[in-house]
Design a protein around this motif. Structure first.
Motif, PDB file in Angstrom:
ATOM      1  N   GLY A 244       0.811  -1.207   0.000  1.00 42.36           N
ATOM      2  CA  GLY A 244       0.000   0.000   0.000  1.00 42.36           C
ATOM      3  C   GLY A 244       0.843   1.255   0.000  1.00 42.36           C
ATOM      4  O   GLY A 244       0.484   2.264  -0.622  1.00 42.36           O
ATOM      5  N   THR A 245       1.998   1.214   0.681  1.00 41.83           N
ATOM      6  CA  THR A 245       2.911   2.353   0.689  1.00 41.83           C
ATOM      7  C   THR A 245       3.438   2.644  -0.709  1.00 41.83           C
ATOM      8  O   THR A 245       3.472   3.799  -1.157  1.00 41.83           O
ATOM      9  CB  THR A 245       4.084   2.089   1.646  1.00 41.83           C
ATOM     10  N   ALA A 246       3.853   1.590  -1.414  1.00 38.12           N
ATOM     11  CA  ALA A 246       4.365   1.763  -2.774  1.00 38.12           C
ATOM     12  C   ALA A 246       3.289   2.310  -3.705  1.00 38.12           C
ATOM     13  O   ALA A 246       3.550   3.200  -4.532  1.00 38.12           O
ATOM     14  CB  ALA A 246       4.892   0.428  -3.305  1.00 38.12           C
ATOM     15  N   VAL A 247       2.067   1.802  -3.581  1.00 40.37           N
ATOM     16  CA  VAL A 247       0.971   2.292  -4.416  1.00 40.37           C
ATOM     17  C   VAL A 247       0.652   3.750  -4.081  1.00 40.37           C
ATOM     18  O   VAL A 247       0.433   4.584  -4.976  1.00 40.37           O
ATOM     19  CB  VAL A 247      -0.275   1.406  -4.235  1.00 40.37           C
ATOM     20  N   LEU A 248       0.625   4.082  -2.797  1.00 41.61           N
ATOM     21  CA  LEU A 248       0.352   5.463  -2.379  1.00 41.61           C
ATOM     22  C   LEU A 248       1.376   6.429  -2.954  1.00 41.61           C
ATOM     23  O   LEU A 248       1.023   7.459  -3.544  1.00 41.61           O
ATOM     24  CB  LEU A 248       0.358   5.544  -0.855  1.00 41.61           C
ATOM     25  N   LEU A 249       2.657   6.130  -2.784  1.00 43.02           N
ATOM     26  CA  LEU A 249       3.696   7.046  -3.227  1.00 43.02           C
ATOM     27  C   LEU A 249       3.699   7.184  -4.743  1.00 43.02           C
ATOM     28  O   LEU A 249       3.953   8.264  -5.275  1.00 43.02           O
ATOM     29  CB  LEU A 249       5.063   6.557  -2.731  1.00 43.02           C
ATOM     30  N   THR A 250       3.419   6.093  -5.444  1.00 42.87           N
ATOM     31  CA  THR A 250       3.365   6.174  -6.906  1.00 42.87           C
ATOM     32  C   THR A 250       2.174   7.011  -7.355  1.00 42.87           C
ATOM     33  O   THR A 250       2.268   7.781  -8.319  1.00 42.87           O
ATOM     34  CB  THR A 250       3.270   4.772  -7.516  1.00 42.87           C
ATOM     35  N   VAL A 301       6.951   4.038 -13.182  1.00 46.66           N
ATOM     36  CA  VAL A 301       5.851   4.995 -13.298  1.00 46.66           C
ATOM     37  C   VAL A 301       6.208   6.305 -12.608  1.00 46.66           C
ATOM     38  O   VAL A 301       5.908   7.400 -13.112  1.00 46.66           O
ATOM     39  CB  VAL A 301       4.554   4.405 -12.716  1.00 46.66           C
ATOM     40  N   CYS A 302       6.850   6.218 -11.437  1.00 45.79           N
ATOM     41  CA  CYS A 302       7.290   7.437 -10.742  1.00 45.79           C
ATOM     42  C   CYS A 302       8.234   8.256 -11.614  1.00 45.79           C
ATOM     43  O   CYS A 302       8.108   9.487 -11.699  1.00 45.79           O
ATOM     44  CB  CYS A 302       7.989   7.062  -9.436  1.00 45.79           C
ATOM     45  N   VAL A 303       9.169   7.598 -12.277  1.00 41.67           N
ATOM     46  CA  VAL A 303      10.164   8.302 -13.096  1.00 41.67           C
ATOM     47  C   VAL A 303       9.503   9.045 -14.247  1.00 41.67           C
ATOM     48  O   VAL A 303       9.936  10.131 -14.634  1.00 41.67           O
ATOM     49  CB  VAL A 303      11.219   7.303 -13.611  1.00 41.67           C
ATOM     50  N   THR A 304       8.434   8.482 -14.797  1.00 45.10           N
ATOM     51  CA  THR A 304       7.787   9.137 -15.938  1.00 45.10           C
ATOM     52  C   THR A 304       7.177  10.480 -15.569  1.00 45.10           C
ATOM     53  O   THR A 304       6.825  11.258 -16.457  1.00 45.10           O
ATOM     54  CB  THR A 304       6.684   8.233 -16.531  1.00 45.10           C
ATOM     55  N   LEU A 385      13.220  16.745  -7.003  1.00 43.02           N
ATOM     56  CA  LEU A 385      13.438  16.286  -5.629  1.00 43.02           C
ATOM     57  C   LEU A 385      12.266  15.462  -5.114  1.00 43.02           C
ATOM     58  O   LEU A 385      12.449  14.387  -4.532  1.00 43.02           O
ATOM     59  CB  LEU A 385      13.671  17.493  -4.714  1.00 43.02           C
ATOM     60  N   SER A 386      11.059  15.951  -5.315  1.00 38.07           N
ATOM     61  CA  SER A 386       9.894  15.242  -4.791  1.00 38.07           C
ATOM     62  C   SER A 386       9.653  13.935  -5.534  1.00 38.07           C
ATOM     63  O   SER A 386       9.326  12.913  -4.919  1.00 38.07           O
ATOM     64  CB  SER A 386       8.651  16.140  -4.864  1.00 38.07           C
ATOM     65  N   THR A 387       9.816  13.945  -6.853  1.00 36.27           N
ATOM     66  CA  THR A 387       9.659  12.708  -7.621  1.00 36.27           C
ATOM     67  C   THR A 387      10.735  11.706  -7.253  1.00 36.27           C
ATOM     68  O   THR A 387      10.466  10.503  -7.114  1.00 36.27           O
ATOM     69  CB  THR A 387       9.698  13.007  -9.130  1.00 36.27           C
ATOM     70  N   GLY A 388      11.967  12.183  -7.101  1.00 32.71           N
ATOM     71  CA  GLY A 388      13.049  11.287  -6.691  1.00 32.71           C
ATOM     72  C   GLY A 388      12.806  10.699  -5.312  1.00 32.71           C
ATOM     73  O   GLY A 388      13.067   9.516  -5.078  1.00 32.71           O
TER      74      GLY A 388
END
Length: 411
Positions: A244-250, A301-304, A385-388
């Motif tokens: 859930g943490t990974a899904v939330l942050l993404t 997905v985060c990197v995009t 910074l925030s995306t990283g």
């Protein structure tokens, strides 16, 4: 019919648990932030969902609670319009259906897919309700101008019928669930920690002369809170929390896609695409589930999110609309089987944590705010910074899942 009930109830819970409450401008008191902010309702809903999954086992009681929650949600949609009551009822629904889906891994996959579809389709359902009226003006309209909601009330009726049928088809009690004090501590840590972070963020936002600028880093404090909760849960229960943490942050890095609400075909098409992506991800997770693969795709997905300019921004839109829903469903299902309480906690995290992670700039009624910031370099730095930070946190969640799977036994 029981399986269909799991599907319908999960969808209704997903549509109901995502609060659309808006913080009252200037009201920075503790009571105001607790009652008027989106964080207050979902914190209570998280406790209700996890507590129900942990305590209630008799199927007749689960059916009764599901019917009562559906009545509250339907009444809120048609009569008294209470976002707070609707969110809490959604939490009760999620806890009940998590216990009922605990019998097989297929039902857990159906619950995951339907709940995610509900979370991701809230905006589309609202757009369908406000026919031919731009969504940005809906908050200024009277109830008669907004139209009568149809989707949610019909779904409530179907859920009540399915719950009553399931109570007759399956008698007795569900398997015992873990009631360890560490589980209670994990639930309270996520609920209270997320609420306090929401209150701090809202307070600082209204006190700041620069609005959101520089305030995204409060989202970083969510990471240790959720990692601590995952460590508190016995056995492999923390795996679902980290998922859930990974899904939330993404989700905080995904793009908002605007669709004209007058074009109902486009809105329905968006829901259909999301449903297909979620179903495909759940099916793959059920057949070839590897949690670390899901984490890797979410990190991509985060990197995009860094692709802002045309034509590369289309890559980010595709990742948002197709890849993210599929990868989220895949990751959750790959982490099953899971006990009802950790499963409920993990699924609810993307709705329960309301602190933004990535800097975003909205639109005014006349001009995009980003157009006024093109001459300076700080927005680009903030975005990197925030995306990283989100991407690194997703990778750390994957490492934590690997460690729990390796060094802890299944409950």
């Amino acid at each position: 019919m029981v399986t269909l009930g799991v599907l319908l109830t999960g969808l209704l819970a997903g549509l109901s648990m995502q609060s659309d409450g808006i913080d009252i401008l200037g009201d920075t008191s503790v009571g105001g932030l607790l009652l008027s902010s989106g964080g207050g309702g979902v914190a209570v809903a998280l406790i209700l969902a996890s507590g129900t999954a942990m305590v209630v086992r008799r199927r007749s009681v689960l059916a009764g609670l599901s019917i009562a929650a559906a009545v509250v949600i339907g009444g809120s949609a048609l009569l008294f319009s209470s976002d707070f009551a609707e969110v809490m009822a959604g939490g009760v629904l999620l806890g009940c259906i998590a216990v009922q889906a605990n019998s097989t891994r297929v039902r857990q996959a159906l619950l995951t897919a339907s709940f995610l579809l509900g979370l991701l389709s809230v905006g589309a359902v609202e757009a369908l309700q406000h026919s031919a009226i731009p969504r940005r003006y809906a908050d200024y309209l009277t109830e008669s101008d907004m139209g009568t909601p149809v989707v949610v009330p019909v779904l409530c009726v179907l859920v009540m019928v399915a719950a009553a049928w399931a109570a007759r088809a399956e008698q007795g009690e569900s398997p015992a669930t873990d009631r360890d004090i560490r589980t209670v501590a994990a639930i309270l840590l996520v609920a209270i920690g997320g609420l306090l972070l929401n209150m701090v963020f809202v307070f600082s936002m209204f006190q700041s002369l620069y609005g959101f600028g520089g305030r995204w880093y409060y989202g970083l404090f969510v990471v240790p809170v959720l990692f601590a909760a995952a460590g508190l849960l016995p056995g492999r229960g923390g795996v679902m929390v980290l998922a859930g943490t990974a899904v939330l942050l993404t989700s905080t890095t995904t793009a908002g896609v605007g669709i004209s609400v007058s074009a109902r075909a486009w809105t329905l098409g968006l829901v259909a695409v999301t449903a297909i992506a979620v179903a495909a991800g759940a099916a793959l997770g059920l057949r070839w589930g590897r949690p670390l693969i899901g984490v890797a795709v979410l990190a991509v997905v985060c990197v995009t999110a860094l692709f802002e300019q045309p034509p590369l921004d289309n890559v980010h839109y595709v990742a948002t609309l197709i890849v993210f829903p599929a990868a989220a469903a895949y990751l959750y299902v790959a982490c099953t089987p899971a006990a009802p309480t950790p499963s409920t906690l993990g699924l609810a995290i993307p709705a329960a944590i309301t602190v933004p992670m990535v800097v975003t700039y909205g639109w005014t009624s006349y001009t995009p705010l980003t157009s006024a910031l093109t001459d300076t370099s700080w927005p680009r730095v903030e975005l990197w910074l925030s995306t990283g930070g989100a991407c690194v946190a997703v990778v750390l969640a994957g490492l934590g899942m690997w460690a729990l799977n390796r060094y802890r036994t299944l409950l």
